[in-house]
Write a protein that holds these residues in place. Structure first.
Motif, PDB file in Angstrom:
ATOM      1  N   LEU A 285       0.851  -1.189   0.000  1.00 55.95           N
ATOM      2  CA  LEU A 285       0.000   0.000   0.000  1.00 55.95           C
ATOM      3  C   LEU A 285       0.887   1.240   0.000  1.00 55.95           C
ATOM      4  N   LEU A 286       0.884   1.971  -1.078  1.00 59.70           N
ATOM      5  CA  LEU A 286       1.740   3.150  -1.205  1.00 59.70           C
ATOM      6  C   LEU A 286       1.466   4.165  -0.099  1.00 59.70           C
ATOM      7  N   ALA A 287       0.232   4.328   0.289  1.00 57.57           N
ATOM      8  CA  ALA A 287      -0.126   5.304   1.316  1.00 57.57           C
ATOM      9  C   ALA A 287       0.624   5.069   2.631  1.00 57.57           C
ATOM     10  N   GLU A 288       1.020   3.838   2.905  1.00 60.79           N
ATOM     11  CA  GLU A 288       1.768   3.524   4.125  1.00 60.79           C
ATOM     12  C   GLU A 288       3.239   3.898   4.031  1.00 60.79           C
ATOM     13  N   LEU A 289       3.701   4.292   2.836  1.00 60.57           N
ATOM     14  CA  LEU A 289       5.128   4.539   2.623  1.00 60.57           C
ATOM     15  C   LEU A 289       5.446   5.984   2.260  1.00 60.57           C
ATOM     16  N   LEU A 290       4.500   6.866   2.374  1.00 62.82           N
ATOM     17  CA  LEU A 290       4.712   8.242   1.931  1.00 62.82           C
ATOM     18  C   LEU A 290       5.517   9.090   2.910  1.00 62.82           C
ATOM     19  N   ASN A 291       5.922   8.523   4.048  1.00 66.32           N
ATOM     20  CA  ASN A 291       6.807   9.234   4.973  1.00 66.32           C
ATOM     21  C   ASN A 291       8.247   8.735   4.860  1.00 66.32           C
ATOM     22  N   CYS A 292       8.539   7.961   3.825  1.00 62.34           N
ATOM     23  CA  CYS A 292       9.877   7.399   3.630  1.00 62.34           C
ATOM     24  C   CYS A 292      10.818   8.434   3.025  1.00 62.34           C
ATOM     25  N   GLN A 293      12.105   8.276   3.295  1.00 60.61           N
ATOM     26  CA  GLN A 293      13.102   9.111   2.640  1.00 60.61           C
ATOM     27  C   GLN A 293      13.583   8.435   1.347  1.00 60.61           C
ATOM     28  N   VAL A 294      13.729   7.114   1.371  1.00 62.88           N
ATOM     29  CA  VAL A 294      14.120   6.337   0.191  1.00 62.88           C
ATOM     30  C   VAL A 294      13.005   5.325  -0.066  1.00 62.88           C
ATOM     31  N   LEU A 295      12.512   5.308  -1.292  1.00 65.84           N
ATOM     32  CA  LEU A 295      11.449   4.374  -1.654  1.00 65.84           C
ATOM     33  C   LEU A 295      11.878   3.575  -2.869  1.00 65.84           C
ATOM     34  N   PHE A 296      12.060   2.257  -2.665  1.00 64.10           N
ATOM     35  CA  PHE A 296      12.351   1.359  -3.767  1.00 64.10           C
ATOM     36  C   PHE A 296      11.028   0.849  -4.300  1.00 64.10           C
ATOM     37  N   VAL A 297      10.795   1.061  -5.597  1.00 63.35           N
ATOM     38  CA  VAL A 297       9.581   0.589  -6.252  1.00 63.35           C
ATOM     39  C   VAL A 297       9.925  -0.715  -6.968  1.00 63.35           C
ATOM     40  N   SER A 298       9.340  -1.798  -6.492  1.00 61.72           N
ATOM     41  CA  SER A 298       9.612  -3.120  -7.050  1.00 61.72           C
ATOM     42  C   SER A 298       9.083  -3.240  -8.470  1.00 61.72           C
ATOM     43  N   ASP A 299       9.713  -4.108  -9.247  1.00 62.53           N
ATOM     44  CA  ASP A 299       9.248  -4.302 -10.626  1.00 62.53           C
ATOM     45  C   ASP A 299       7.869  -4.946 -10.672  1.00 62.53           C
ATOM     46  N   SER A 300       7.389  -5.472  -9.537  1.00 62.20           N
ATOM     47  CA  SER A 300       6.020  -5.991  -9.492  1.00 62.20           C
ATOM     48  C   SER A 300       4.991  -4.872  -9.689  1.00 62.20           C
ATOM     49  N   GLU A 301       5.424  -3.635  -9.565  1.00 61.06           N
ATOM     50  CA  GLU A 301       4.536  -2.476  -9.684  1.00 61.06           C
ATOM     51  C   GLU A 301       4.722  -1.728 -11.002  1.00 61.06           C
ATOM     52  N   ALA A 302       5.468  -2.300 -11.931  1.00 65.67           N
ATOM     53  CA  ALA A 302       5.807  -1.618 -13.189  1.00 65.67           C
ATOM     54  C   ALA A 302       4.580  -1.166 -13.971  1.00 65.67           C
ATOM     55  N   SER A 303       3.536  -1.961 -13.977  1.00 71.61           N
ATOM     56  CA  SER A 303       2.365  -1.609 -14.777  1.00 71.61           C
ATOM     57  C   SER A 303       1.623  -0.389 -14.238  1.00 71.61           C
ATOM     58  N   ASP A 304       1.887  -0.003 -12.993  1.00 74.05           N
ATOM     59  CA  ASP A 304       1.210   1.149 -12.386  1.00 74.05           C
ATOM     60  C   ASP A 304       2.175   2.300 -12.094  1.00 74.05           C
ATOM     61  N   LEU A 305       3.344   2.285 -12.725  1.00 68.36           N
ATOM     62  CA  LEU A 305       4.392   3.251 -12.403  1.00 68.36           C
ATOM     63  C   LEU A 305       3.939   4.698 -12.555  1.00 68.36           C
TER      64      LEU A 305
END
Length: 169
Positions: free
Chosen positions: A83-103
């Motif tokens: 859930l992206l909303a849970e990660l919006l306070n991060c300083q570094v965010l790695f976006v996994s390739d499992s999410e490529a279709s919604d980049l």
């Protein structure tokens, strides 16, 4: 220091398939030493968050890379979520390739938050992400989108830029 040192023009790290994500985990930690965040990027809990969005390719490698480490006097914490909303306070965010279709939507939802976005999704930097990992002759290399970094008030050190391919603005 980044894996393999910061030597202009040299391969950053030679990897096999088995340890590719060990190398990338160390890079994620080390990026924190080569990027400056605005004060608004930090919450009051005195932590520095490195986060993974989507399927986690690092497994325990990321936890091992940051164990007992601090960044700018802050304790490093790892967060993982689908859930992206849970990660919006991060300083570094790695976006996994499992999410490529919604980049496109992911980058839109992050907006102008001061988050260093990192991924190994093909064309991530061209799509508006800040740092893209790519392999060249079994070496982990970096591509940096400076315009995307500036847009969210992140300053990337010249030492990191020296060993990176820069996306043309």
């Amino acid at each position: 220091m980044l894996v393999g040192g910061l030597h202009s023009g040299s391969a950053l790290a030679n990897t096999s398939v088995a340890d590719e994500y060990q190398v990338k985990a160390v890079f994620l930690y080390n990026f924190a030493n080569f990027v400056k965040w605005p004060e608004k990027a930090f919450s009051d809990d005195d932590s520095f968050y490195i986060c993974v969005y989507g399927k986690d390719p690092f497994k325990k490698n990321l936890d091992i890379a940051v164990q007992g480490e601090k960044v700018q006097g802050r304790h490093i914490l790892i967060k993982r979520s689908n859930l992206l909303a849970e990660l919006l306070n991060c300083q570094v965010l790695f976006v996994s390739d499992s999410e490529a279709s919604d980049l496109k939507n992911i980058l839109k939802d992050i907006g102008n938050r001061p988050i260093l976005t990192v991924s190994d999704i093909v064309d991530f930097a061209q799509a508006g992400g800040i740092i893209e990992f790519y392999l060249q002759s079994s070496n982990v290399r970096l591509m940096v989108n400076l315009a995307a970094a500036r847009q969210v008030d992140l300053v990337i050190s010249a030492n990191l830029l020296r060993v990176s391919k820069i996306v043309k603005e």
